[in-house]
Design a protein around this motif. Structure first.
Motif, PDB file in Angstrom:
ATOM      1  N   SER A 161     -10.848   2.616 -31.462  1.00  0.00           N
ATOM      2  CA  SER A 161      -9.901   1.594 -31.924  1.00  0.00           C
ATOM      3  C   SER A 161     -10.315   0.211 -31.439  1.00  0.00           C
ATOM      4  O   SER A 161     -10.182  -0.779 -32.165  1.00  0.00           O
ATOM      5  CB  SER A 161      -8.487   1.929 -31.444  1.00  0.00           C
ATOM      6  N   VAL A 162     -10.843   0.134 -30.225  1.00  0.00           N
ATOM      7  CA  VAL A 162     -11.281  -1.153 -29.686  1.00  0.00           C
ATOM      8  C   VAL A 162     -12.494  -1.667 -30.453  1.00  0.00           C
ATOM      9  O   VAL A 162     -12.616  -2.867 -30.730  1.00  0.00           O
ATOM     10  CB  VAL A 162     -11.591  -1.019 -28.181  1.00  0.00           C
ATOM     11  N   GLU A 163     -13.398  -0.760 -30.817  1.00  0.00           N
ATOM     12  CA  GLU A 163     -14.593  -1.171 -31.561  1.00  0.00           C
ATOM     13  C   GLU A 163     -14.244  -1.781 -32.911  1.00  0.00           C
ATOM     14  O   GLU A 163     -15.012  -2.578 -33.460  1.00  0.00           O
ATOM     15  CB  GLU A 163     -15.516   0.036 -31.766  1.00  0.00           C
ATOM     16  N   SER A 164     -13.087  -1.401 -33.450  1.00  0.00           N
ATOM     17  CA  SER A 164     -12.696  -1.909 -34.768  1.00  0.00           C
ATOM     18  C   SER A 164     -12.034  -3.285 -34.701  1.00  0.00           C
ATOM     19  O   SER A 164     -11.747  -3.891 -35.735  1.00  0.00           O
ATOM     20  CB  SER A 164     -11.740  -0.917 -35.443  1.00  0.00           C
ATOM     21  N   ILE A 165     -11.790  -3.785 -33.490  1.00  0.00           N
ATOM     22  CA  ILE A 165     -11.137  -5.090 -33.336  1.00  0.00           C
ATOM     23  C   ILE A 165     -12.185  -6.197 -33.475  1.00  0.00           C
ATOM     24  O   ILE A 165     -13.184  -6.212 -32.746  1.00  0.00           O
ATOM     25  CB  ILE A 165     -10.432  -5.196 -31.966  1.00  0.00           C
ATOM     26  N   SER A 166     -11.972  -7.102 -34.393  1.00  0.00           N
ATOM     27  CA  SER A 166     -12.934  -8.182 -34.627  1.00  0.00           C
ATOM     28  C   SER A 166     -12.812  -9.255 -33.550  1.00  0.00           C
ATOM     29  O   SER A 166     -11.822  -9.325 -32.813  1.00  0.00           O
ATOM     30  CB  SER A 166     -12.696  -8.812 -36.000  1.00  0.00           C
ATOM     31  N   ALA A 167     -13.831 -10.113 -33.486  1.00  0.00           N
ATOM     32  CA  ALA A 167     -13.810 -11.213 -32.519  1.00  0.00           C
ATOM     33  C   ALA A 167     -12.629 -12.146 -32.782  1.00  0.00           C
ATOM     34  O   ALA A 167     -12.017 -12.675 -31.845  1.00  0.00           O
ATOM     35  CB  ALA A 167     -15.124 -11.983 -32.584  1.00  0.00           C
ATOM     36  N   GLU A 168     -12.294 -12.337 -34.060  1.00  0.00           N
ATOM     37  CA  GLU A 168     -11.159 -13.200 -34.398  1.00  0.00           C
ATOM     38  C   GLU A 168      -9.850 -12.628 -33.870  1.00  0.00           C
ATOM     39  O   GLU A 168      -8.981 -13.359 -33.387  1.00  0.00           O
ATOM     40  CB  GLU A 168     -11.065 -13.377 -35.918  1.00  0.00           C
ATOM     41  N   GLN A 169      -9.717 -11.304 -33.953  1.00  0.00           N
ATOM     42  CA  GLN A 169      -8.493 -10.667 -33.467  1.00  0.00           C
ATOM     43  C   GLN A 169      -8.396 -10.707 -31.946  1.00  0.00           C
ATOM     44  O   GLN A 169      -7.302 -10.602 -31.397  1.00  0.00           O
ATOM     45  CB  GLN A 169      -8.440  -9.215 -33.959  1.00  0.00           C
ATOM     46  N   ARG A 170      -9.524 -10.858 -31.281  1.00  0.00           N
ATOM     47  CA  ARG A 170      -9.518 -10.898 -29.819  1.00  0.00           C
ATOM     48  C   ARG A 170      -9.332 -12.315 -29.279  1.00  0.00           C
ATOM     49  O   ARG A 170      -9.251 -12.506 -28.069  1.00  0.00           O
ATOM     50  CB  ARG A 170     -10.841 -10.338 -29.263  1.00  0.00           C
ATOM     51  N   THR A 171      -9.278 -13.285 -30.167  1.00  0.00           N
ATOM     52  CA  THR A 171      -9.267 -14.681 -29.743  1.00  0.00           C
ATOM     53  C   THR A 171      -7.878 -15.294 -29.896  1.00  0.00           C
ATOM     54  O   THR A 171      -7.192 -15.066 -30.892  1.00  0.00           O
ATOM     55  CB  THR A 171     -10.281 -15.494 -30.570  1.00  0.00           C
ATOM     56  N   PHE A 172      -7.465 -16.064 -28.894  1.00  0.00           N
ATOM     57  CA  PHE A 172      -6.217 -16.812 -28.980  1.00  0.00           C
ATOM     58  C   PHE A 172      -6.455 -18.211 -28.414  1.00  0.00           C
ATOM     59  O   PHE A 172      -7.470 -18.480 -27.765  1.00  0.00           O
ATOM     60  CB  PHE A 172      -5.091 -16.100 -28.220  1.00  0.00           C
ATOM     61  N   SER A 173      -5.523 -19.081 -28.685  1.00  0.00           N
ATOM     62  CA  SER A 173      -5.669 -20.470 -28.251  1.00  0.00           C
ATOM     63  C   SER A 173      -4.817 -20.723 -27.014  1.00  0.00           C
ATOM     64  O   SER A 173      -3.643 -20.353 -26.968  1.00  0.00           O
ATOM     65  CB  SER A 173      -5.249 -21.419 -29.378  1.00  0.00           C
ATOM     66  N   GLU A 226      -4.024 -23.968 -24.490  1.00  0.00           N
ATOM     67  CA  GLU A 226      -4.194 -25.393 -24.203  1.00  0.00           C
ATOM     68  C   GLU A 226      -5.306 -26.000 -25.052  1.00  0.00           C
ATOM     69  O   GLU A 226      -6.151 -26.770 -24.579  1.00  0.00           O
ATOM     70  CB  GLU A 226      -4.479 -25.610 -22.711  1.00  0.00           C
ATOM     71  N   GLY A 227      -5.308 -25.593 -26.324  1.00  0.00           N
ATOM     72  CA  GLY A 227      -6.268 -26.144 -27.260  1.00  0.00           C
ATOM     73  C   GLY A 227      -7.650 -25.536 -27.196  1.00  0.00           C
ATOM     74  O   GLY A 227      -8.537 -25.920 -27.964  1.00  0.00           O
ATOM     75  N   GLN A 228      -7.852 -24.584 -26.300  1.00  0.00           N
ATOM     76  CA  GLN A 228      -9.149 -23.942 -26.159  1.00  0.00           C
ATOM     77  C   GLN A 228      -9.086 -22.504 -26.690  1.00  0.00           C
ATOM     78  O   GLN A 228      -8.105 -21.789 -26.462  1.00  0.00           O
ATOM     79  CB  GLN A 228      -9.582 -23.915 -24.688  1.00  0.00           C
ATOM     80  N   ALA A 229     -10.138 -22.095 -27.395  1.00  0.00           N
ATOM     81  CA  ALA A 229     -10.218 -20.719 -27.892  1.00  0.00           C
ATOM     82  C   ALA A 229     -10.648 -19.800 -26.754  1.00  0.00           C
ATOM     83  O   ALA A 229     -11.666 -20.041 -26.099  1.00  0.00           O
ATOM     84  CB  ALA A 229     -11.207 -20.622 -29.047  1.00  0.00           C
ATOM     85  N   VAL A 230      -9.853 -18.783 -26.516  1.00  0.00           N
ATOM     86  CA  VAL A 230     -10.142 -17.823 -25.449  1.00  0.00           C
ATOM     87  C   VAL A 230     -10.285 -16.439 -26.074  1.00  0.00           C
ATOM     88  O   VAL A 230      -9.392 -15.986 -26.797  1.00  0.00           O
ATOM     89  CB  VAL A 230      -9.026 -17.804 -24.385  1.00  0.00           C
ATOM     90  N   GLU A 231     -11.406 -15.791 -25.808  1.00  0.00           N
ATOM     91  CA  GLU A 231     -11.637 -14.452 -26.355  1.00  0.00           C
ATOM     92  C   GLU A 231     -11.378 -13.403 -25.275  1.00  0.00           C
ATOM     93  O   GLU A 231     -12.012 -13.420 -24.218  1.00  0.00           O
ATOM     94  CB  GLU A 231     -13.066 -14.320 -26.877  1.00  0.00           C
TER      95      GLU A 231
END
Length: 445
Positions: free
Chosen positions: A121-133, A135-140
Motif C-alpha cells: 500500500s505504501v509503494e502505491s502512494i505517489s510523491a504528490e500524495q506524500r507531500t504537504f505544505s 509555512e509555504g514550503q513543500a514537505v515530503e
C-alpha cells in the motif's frame, strides 16, 4: 558470537566478516534464534534512541517494527532466490517457530502478511500524495511515516485499530523513526546474511500446503501419505512441492501472457470487419479457453480471472452493440451465454474434473481414480455431475465406478478403512442412501 555486545562502529565490519550459514535451513534457524532471543540484534534494536511509547502502544510498536524487520529478511531472500523459494523459507521459519513456541507460527505468518500488505500500500502512494505544505514550503513525508500510520491503524492489538478517526497523538511520527532506525539495523546484518545463504529445496525438512494450491501442488497433496496411492507415490518432499509451485506459477504466467496477446489483438483494430460475428466469436472462444486453463491451473488466480472477465465483457459489449436493435439476436446471445456458464460450472467446478480434462492431463492415468476418491464428498458430487452432463464422459464415469469399487475392496482386504469411502462409492453409483461410516480415521487429502 554474542551480537548483544557489538560496538556500533564495528557492526558493518563484523557483519561482513562473520561466518554466516550457507544452507537455507540453518540460516532460518539462526534467524529464528535472533527473532525469539532476548536482547539479540537486530530485533532487540527495534526502537530508535530516545523514543518511548506509552504502555498501551508499546506492544503494537514493537511487534510491527520487529515484524517489518523479519519481512525484510524474506524480501531480501526473494530478491536473490525468487518469491517461491522465499515462500518455502517462510513456511519453514513458521514451522520452526511453532516447534519452539507452540501456536506462534500462525501469528508470525499473519504478521508477515500484514507487513506485506502495508508495504504494497505504501509503494502505491505517489510523491504528490506524500507531500504537504508547511509555512509555504513543500514537505515530503517519508515512506516510514505511512508504514507507521498503517501499523497503528491495522495491527489487531493497536489501541487505534478500528477507529480511523482517532488521533494518533504523535505516535505515528515516533513509530516512523523506529521503522527507519530498525531498517538500518536489520540491513547491516541481513545483507551479508542473505549474500551467504544458498537455496536448495532438497534440504528443507518440511513445508505447509498452500491454502489455494495450484494443480500440480494439489495432486501432491492428494498423494501425500494417502494409502489410495502406491507406497512410492505417497512419498512427497519439500523439493517436490517447490517444483510443483514453480510449474503452477509458470502455468498462470503463460495464461496471462497469452491473454495480453489476445487483448492486444482485439483492441488493435479500430473497427469491426464485415464478418464481425465470427470475428467476435473467435475472440470469445479464445478467452473462454484461457479461462478454462486458469480454472484448471488453480492457485491464487483471482486477479487473472478478473482480467479474463474484463476482456470478455468488452467482447460481449461490442457484440451487443452490433445487435442492440435485434431482440431475437440479443435473446439468442443471452441463451448461449447461459449454456456456456452452465457447462463451465459442471466441468470446471471441481478441481479433479478440470484437471482430468486438461490438455495433457495433470493427473496420471493410473492415478485418476485414487485422485477422485481423495476429493471430499461435496467435490465428488460435483465431479459426478460433470461426468454425467457430458455424454462423451459417460464411459469415463463407468470406468471410475468400477475401478473405485475394486480399489476400495483391495484396501479393505488389506485392513484399511476410511470414514468417507462408503459414502463416496454411493455418490459414484448415483445412490441417495446415507451410508454407515467404515471406520474411524481421516482419509488424507
Amino acid at each position: 558470537m554474542d551480537w548483544r555486545f557489538w560496538k556500533a562502529e564495528k557492526r558493518h565490519e563484523e557483519a561482513e566478516t562473520h561466518n554466516w550459514p550457507t544452507e537455507t535451513h540453518e540460516s532460518i534457524r539462526q534467524l529464528l534464534g535472533m527473532y525469539l532471543g532476548a536482547g539479540t540484534p537486530p530485533f532487540a534494536n527495534w526502537s530508535a534512541p530516545g523514543i518511548v511509547f506509552a504502555p498501551n502502544v508499546e506492544a503494537t510498536a514493537r511487534n510491527s517494527v520487529k515484524g517489518y524487520q523479519l519481512a525484510l529478511w524474506f524480501w531480501l531472500f526473494a530478491g536473490k532466490h525468487g518469491a517461491i523459494a522465499a515462500r518455502m523459507a517462510r513456511e519453514t521459519f513458521c514451522l520452526l517457530a511453532d516447534a519452539a513456541q507452540p501456536a506462534s507460527g500462525d501469528a508470525i505468518d499473519a504478521l508477515l502478511d500484514l507487513e506485506s500488505r502495508l508495504a504494497r500500500s505504501v509503494e502505491s502512494i505517489s510523491a504528490e500524495q506524500r507531500t504537504f505544505s508547511q509555512e509555504g514550503q513543500a514537505v515530503e513525508l517519508p515512506m516510514e511515516f505511512f508504514l507507521a500510520t498503517g501499523a497503528l491503524r491495522f495491527m489487531p492489538e493497536s489501541p487505534y485499530a478500528g477507529d480511523a478517526g482517532a488521533p494518533l497523538q504523535g505516535n505515528d511520527y515516533k513509530l516512523a523513526d523506529c521503522f527507519r532506525h530498525a531498517t538500518e539495523e536489520a540491513l547491516v546484518l541481513f545483507r551479508p546474511m542473505i549474500q551467504a545463504v544458498e537455496f536448495d529445496s532438497k534440504l528443507l525438512p518440511n513445508w505447509k500446503w498452500s491454502a489455494r494450491p495450484g494443480a500440480a501442488e494439489r495432486h501432491l497433496q492428494r498423494r501425500h501419505g494417502n494409502p489410495l496411492f502406491p507406497l512410492h507415490r505417497q512419498m512427497v518432499t519439500a523439493h517436490d512441492v517447490h517444483e510443483a509451485r514453480i510449474a503452477d506459477n509458470q502455468a498462470l504466467l503463460d495464461i496471462r501472457n497469452e491473454l495480453n496477446e489476445v487483448r492486444h489483438a482485439f483492441f488493435e483494430k479500430p473497427s469491426l470487419p464485415l464478418n464481425w460475428q465470427s470475428y467476435l466469436e473467435n475472440f470469445r472462444e479464445q478467452v473462454d479457453r484461457l479461462d478454462e486453463r486458469r480454472l484448471v491451473a488453480g492457485g491464487q488466480n483471482a486477479p487473472l480471472g478478473d482480467a479474463v472477465g474484463a476482456l470478455r465483457a468488452d467482447i460481449l459489449a461490442t457484440w451487443r452493440a452490433e445487435i442492440q436493435k435485434n431482440r431475437n439476436s440479443l435473446a439468442a446471445l443471452d441463451q448461449d451465454e447461459a449454456r456456456k456458464a452452465e457447462r463451465r460450472a459442471l466441468l470446471y467446478g471441481c478441481d479433479w474434473t478440470g484437471q482430468l480434462l486438461s490438455h495433457g492431463s495433470l493427473i496420471p492415468a493410473e492415478e485418476v481414480v485414487p485422485a477422485l476418491l481423495s476429493e471430499s464428498p461435496a467435490e465428488l458430487e460435483k465431479a459426478v455431475a460433470g461426468l454425467q452432463a457430458e455424454p462423451r464422459l459417460h464411459e469415463t464415469l463407468a470406468h471410475c465406478r468400477a475401478a473405485a469399487h475394486r480399489l476400495v475392496g483391495e484396501l479393505r482386504a488389506a485392513g484399511h478403512g476410511f470414514p468417507d469411502l462408503t459414502e463416496k462409492l454411493y455418490i459414484l453409483d448415483g445412490k441417495r442412501e446415507v451410508p454407515q461410516e467404515d471406520s474411524p480415521g481421516p482419509l488424507p487429502a
